[in-house]
Scaffold this motif. Sequence first.
Motif, PDB file in Angstrom:
ATOM      1  N   ILE A  24       0.860  -1.173   0.000  1.00  0.00           N
ATOM      2  CA  ILE A  24       0.000   0.000   0.000  1.00  0.00           C
ATOM      3  C   ILE A  24       0.900   1.227   0.000  1.00  0.00           C
ATOM      4  CG2 ILE A  24      -1.783   1.272   1.252  1.00  0.00           C
ATOM      5  CD1 ILE A  24      -2.630  -1.514   2.375  1.00  0.00           C
ATOM      6  N   MET A  25       0.782   2.033  -1.061  1.00  0.00           N
ATOM      7  CA  MET A  25       1.561   3.258  -1.153  1.00  0.00           C
ATOM      8  C   MET A  25       0.702   4.409  -0.661  1.00  0.00           C
ATOM      9  SD  MET A  25       3.427   5.124  -4.345  1.00  0.00           S
ATOM     10  CE  MET A  25       4.787   3.992  -4.402  1.00  0.00           C
ATOM     11  N   LEU A  26       1.197   5.063   0.367  1.00  0.00           N
ATOM     12  CA  LEU A  26       0.497   6.200   0.949  1.00  0.00           C
ATOM     13  C   LEU A  26       1.089   7.472   0.360  1.00  0.00           C
ATOM     14  CD1 LEU A  26       0.515   4.905   4.618  1.00  0.00           C
ATOM     15  CD2 LEU A  26      -1.357   4.761   2.955  1.00  0.00           C
ATOM     16  N   PRO A  27       0.243   8.428  -0.035  1.00  0.00           N
ATOM     17  CA  PRO A  27       0.748   9.634  -0.699  1.00  0.00           C
ATOM     18  C   PRO A  27       1.575  10.514   0.241  1.00  0.00           C
ATOM     19  CG  PRO A  27      -1.594   9.847  -0.250  1.00  0.00           C
ATOM     20  CD  PRO A  27      -1.207   8.447   0.116  1.00  0.00           C
ATOM     21  N   PRO A  28       2.407  11.384  -0.328  1.00  0.00           N
ATOM     22  CA  PRO A  28       3.170  12.318   0.501  1.00  0.00           C
ATOM     23  C   PRO A  28       2.226  13.085   1.434  1.00  0.00           C
ATOM     24  CG  PRO A  28       3.868  12.463  -1.782  1.00  0.00           C
ATOM     25  CD  PRO A  28       2.651  11.579  -1.759  1.00  0.00           C
ATOM     26  N   THR A  34      -5.026  14.478   8.253  1.00  0.00           N
ATOM     27  CA  THR A  34      -6.262  13.770   8.593  1.00  0.00           C
ATOM     28  C   THR A  34      -7.153  13.607   7.364  1.00  0.00           C
ATOM     29  OG1 THR A  34      -7.333  15.851   9.202  1.00  0.00           O
ATOM     30  CG2 THR A  34      -6.251  14.612  10.969  1.00  0.00           C
ATOM     31  N   ARG A  35      -6.703  14.105   6.247  1.00  0.00           N
ATOM     32  CA  ARG A  35      -7.459  14.052   5.001  1.00  0.00           C
ATOM     33  C   ARG A  35      -7.646  12.613   4.520  1.00  0.00           C
ATOM     34  NH1 ARG A  35      -4.701  15.459  -0.537  1.00  0.00           N
ATOM     35  NH2 ARG A  35      -6.308  14.541  -1.810  1.00  0.00           N
ATOM     36  N   SER A  36      -8.785  12.357   3.870  1.00  0.00           N
ATOM     37  CA  SER A  36      -9.041  11.056   3.235  1.00  0.00           C
ATOM     38  C   SER A  36      -8.633  11.131   1.771  1.00  0.00           C
ATOM     39  CB  SER A  36     -10.517  10.693   3.358  1.00  0.00           C
ATOM     40  OG  SER A  36     -10.852  10.509   4.709  1.00  0.00           O
ATOM     41  N   TYR A  37      -8.320   9.972   1.197  1.00  0.00           N
ATOM     42  CA  TYR A  37      -7.807   9.912  -0.170  1.00  0.00           C
ATOM     43  C   TYR A  37      -8.574   8.891  -1.006  1.00  0.00           C
ATOM     44  CZ  TYR A  37      -3.726  12.396   1.593  1.00  0.00           C
ATOM     45  OH  TYR A  37      -2.893  13.324   2.157  1.00  0.00           O
ATOM     46  N   PRO A  38      -8.690   9.140  -2.309  1.00  0.00           N
ATOM     47  CA  PRO A  38      -9.200   8.100  -3.210  1.00  0.00           C
ATOM     48  C   PRO A  38      -8.189   6.952  -3.276  1.00  0.00           C
ATOM     49  CG  PRO A  38      -8.853  10.190  -4.384  1.00  0.00           C
ATOM     50  CD  PRO A  38      -8.369  10.369  -2.980  1.00  0.00           C
ATOM     51  N   VAL A  39      -8.660   5.793  -3.699  1.00  0.00           N
ATOM     52  CA  VAL A  39      -7.802   4.598  -3.758  1.00  0.00           C
ATOM     53  C   VAL A  39      -7.741   4.080  -5.192  1.00  0.00           C
ATOM     54  CG1 VAL A  39      -7.466   2.247  -2.896  1.00  0.00           C
ATOM     55  CG2 VAL A  39      -8.483   3.984  -1.416  1.00  0.00           C
ATOM     56  N   LEU A  40      -6.550   3.692  -5.598  1.00  0.00           N
ATOM     57  CA  LEU A  40      -6.326   3.062  -6.891  1.00  0.00           C
ATOM     58  C   LEU A  40      -5.790   1.663  -6.637  1.00  0.00           C
ATOM     59  CD1 LEU A  40      -6.004   3.173 -10.015  1.00  0.00           C
ATOM     60  CD2 LEU A  40      -3.701   4.114  -9.605  1.00  0.00           C
ATOM     61  N   PHE A  41      -6.497   0.646  -7.112  1.00  0.00           N
ATOM     62  CA  PHE A  41      -6.036  -0.741  -7.008  1.00  0.00           C
ATOM     63  C   PHE A  41      -5.343  -1.094  -8.319  1.00  0.00           C
ATOM     64  CE2 PHE A  41      -9.206  -0.520  -3.759  1.00  0.00           C
ATOM     65  CZ  PHE A  41      -8.802  -1.426  -2.789  1.00  0.00           C
ATOM     66  N   LEU A  42      -4.068  -1.446  -8.252  1.00  0.00           N
ATOM     67  CA  LEU A  42      -3.306  -1.821  -9.443  1.00  0.00           C
ATOM     68  C   LEU A  42      -3.007  -3.314  -9.386  1.00  0.00           C
ATOM     69  CD1 LEU A  42      -0.737   1.106  -9.812  1.00  0.00           C
ATOM     70  CD2 LEU A  42      -2.751   0.633 -11.204  1.00  0.00           C
ATOM     71  N   LEU A  43      -3.508  -4.047 -10.364  1.00  0.00           N
ATOM     72  CA  LEU A  43      -3.319  -5.498 -10.420  1.00  0.00           C
ATOM     73  C   LEU A  43      -2.163  -5.811 -11.360  1.00  0.00           C
ATOM     74  CD1 LEU A  43      -7.054  -6.583 -10.778  1.00  0.00           C
ATOM     75  CD2 LEU A  43      -5.770  -6.011  -8.701  1.00  0.00           C
ATOM     76  N   HIS A  44      -1.312  -6.720 -10.958  1.00  0.00           N
ATOM     77  CA  HIS A  44      -0.195  -7.134 -11.807  1.00  0.00           C
ATOM     78  C   HIS A  44      -0.674  -8.160 -12.822  1.00  0.00           C
ATOM     79  CE1 HIS A  44       0.128 -11.071  -9.882  1.00  0.00           C
ATOM     80  NE2 HIS A  44      -0.001 -10.458  -8.711  1.00  0.00           N
ATOM     81  N   GLY A  45       0.130  -8.372 -13.843  1.00  0.00           N
ATOM     82  CA  GLY A  45      -0.165  -9.402 -14.832  1.00  0.00           C
ATOM     83  C   GLY A  45       0.306 -10.767 -14.354  1.00  0.00           C
ATOM     84  N   TYR A 102      -7.304   2.415   6.470  1.00  0.00           N
ATOM     85  CA  TYR A 102      -6.705   3.642   5.919  1.00  0.00           C
ATOM     86  C   TYR A 102      -7.798   4.682   5.689  1.00  0.00           C
ATOM     87  CZ  TYR A 102      -2.612   0.780   5.464  1.00  0.00           C
ATOM     88  OH  TYR A 102      -1.556  -0.039   5.753  1.00  0.00           O
ATOM     89  N   ARG A 103      -7.389   5.932   5.606  1.00  0.00           N
ATOM     90  CA  ARG A 103      -8.340   7.029   5.391  1.00  0.00           C
ATOM     91  C   ARG A 103      -8.664   7.140   3.904  1.00  0.00           C
ATOM     92  NH1 ARG A 103      -4.317   9.620   8.227  1.00  0.00           N
ATOM     93  NH2 ARG A 103      -4.069  11.105   6.515  1.00  0.00           N
ATOM     94  N   THR A 104      -9.691   6.425   3.497  1.00  0.00           N
ATOM     95  CA  THR A 104     -10.105   6.407   2.101  1.00  0.00           C
ATOM     96  C   THR A 104     -11.402   7.180   1.918  1.00  0.00           C
ATOM     97  OG1 THR A 104     -11.387   4.381   2.353  1.00  0.00           O
ATOM     98  CG2 THR A 104      -9.062   4.126   1.797  1.00  0.00           C
ATOM     99  N   THR A 105     -11.616   7.692   0.702  1.00  0.00           N
ATOM    100  CA  THR A 105     -12.879   8.341   0.389  1.00  0.00           C
ATOM    101  C   THR A 105     -13.833   7.311  -0.166  1.00  0.00           C
ATOM    102  OG1 THR A 105     -12.123   8.920  -1.827  1.00  0.00           O
ATOM    103  CG2 THR A 105     -11.827  10.575  -0.104  1.00  0.00           C
ATOM    104  N   SER A 106     -15.110   7.550  -0.034  1.00  0.00           N
ATOM    105  CA  SER A 106     -16.124   6.602  -0.523  1.00  0.00           C
ATOM    106  C   SER A 106     -16.362   6.819  -1.998  1.00  0.00           C
ATOM    107  CB  SER A 106     -17.455   6.786   0.170  1.00  0.00           C
ATOM    108  OG  SER A 106     -17.303   7.128   1.500  1.00  0.00           O
TER     109      SER A 106
END
Length: 106
Positions: A24-28, A34-45, A102-106
């Motif tokens: 899980i890579m957390l942004p700078p 305390t801000r929430s963030y969008p999430v990107l799921f990256l799947l490998h091949g 983690y602090r994610t946005t809906s």
Amino acid sequence: MTSATVVTESWFSPALDRSKRVNIMLPPGYTEGTRSYPVLFLLHGYGGNRDTWLRNTSTLAEIDLIVVCPESGRRWFINDHAGHRYEDYLVRELVDRVDAHYRTTS
């Protein structure tokens, strides 16, 4: 400015009946705020792993998202005929785990 942070988690998956690791890579600035963030799921091949995206691109460290890199080993991220339930793991378990820890946005 702080840099992105990579955390490796290991959670038990009832769908797979085993523990699975995920990067899980957390942004700078994530740890200072305390801000929430969008999430990107990256799947490998096929044949890749949870490190594939992190190893092969440097731009991930610059985006303002939480990036989740699960691994399936030498399986696809699907429920297959052999009884491997990777789709259930991904959709029903991993998304909820990330949202709960983690602090994610809906």
